[in-house]
Design an enzyme around this catalytic site. Sequence first.
Site, short mmCIF file in Angstrom:
data_model
loop_
_atom_site.label_atom_id
_atom_site.label_comp_id
_atom_site.label_asym_id
_atom_site.label_seq_id
_atom_site.Cartn_x
_atom_site.Cartn_y
_atom_site.Cartn_z
CB SER A 3 41.22 -10.14 42.54
OG SER A 3 40.74 -8.82 42.51
CG ASP B 26 39.40 -8.69 45.73
OD1 ASP B 26 40.36 -9.43 46.04
OD2 ASP B 26 39.36 -8.05 44.65
#
Length: 296
Positions: free
Chosen positions: A45, A185
Amino acid sequence: MNPSGTSPTCAFVLGGGGVLGATQIGMLRALLERDIRPDLVVGTSIGAVNGAAIAADPGEAALERLTELWSSMSVLPSLQDALPRPRLRVPGRRADSDSSESRSRRRVPRTHLSPAGPFLRLIRDNLPVANIEDMQVPFQCVAANLERSVAHWFSEGPAAPAIMASCAVPGLFPPIEIDGKHYWDGGLVHSIPVSRAIALGATRIYVMHVGRVEQQLRLPRWPWEVASVTFEIARRHRYVEEMANIPPGIEVHELPSGAEDAPMVSLLHRNPAYITGRIAAAYTSSSAYLASVDAG
């Protein structure tokens, strides 16, 4: 890739955490000032954004550019900016006078608050290389493959789309399509990927989280707190288990954030003073930690 062709020994592991990723800038500065350089960088991320910048150019100049970017603005959009604004109705205009085209557009399902394009361009514009394999230090980032429900590690190919995929927070961004597959993500599958660094041959690991794992979770008091707490359990448990089962011969350093608290929802904290404060706190605490390691 690694110019020497040798197996990596020192790894930087950077976890996810939205705007709290500014914490990692202070940690990176503390490491580079002590001439600690990585042989491998893995990120999740927002950690993929910071990690890619250092892997592409593991020096003070790249860190200065990254610090300036973080200090001048948030790397991630805020929820306030992403929320749809109310439409102004023209006085005297009937609702049924809207064109069929506009009605069709309104019927399109909306699964996210922010388009991926601006953030993707930001990544591309601030990365000095186009492909992952062109980075000075071997780099990998992880994303969650939607179709197969597995972790997918990007280790080659275009860097910006891979990093964007690792950052595609569900609900905030749309799934990112790469080669016909869709990704969300990386924190969904591997929030702080220590085991990945070990699997790739690292024997000395510096872990850069954003401060959340330093604090215990509290029982939620309101229904809307339940989602953030349960998601935090889901993203944190793998890291806790990995840290409790480090194989013999592996040296792991969990750098401290220096922050008193790390909010579970971090996309609202875009105040520049807040961001620079987290950078400074992480630098001070991580520098002290590394000094204590040297002294020991």
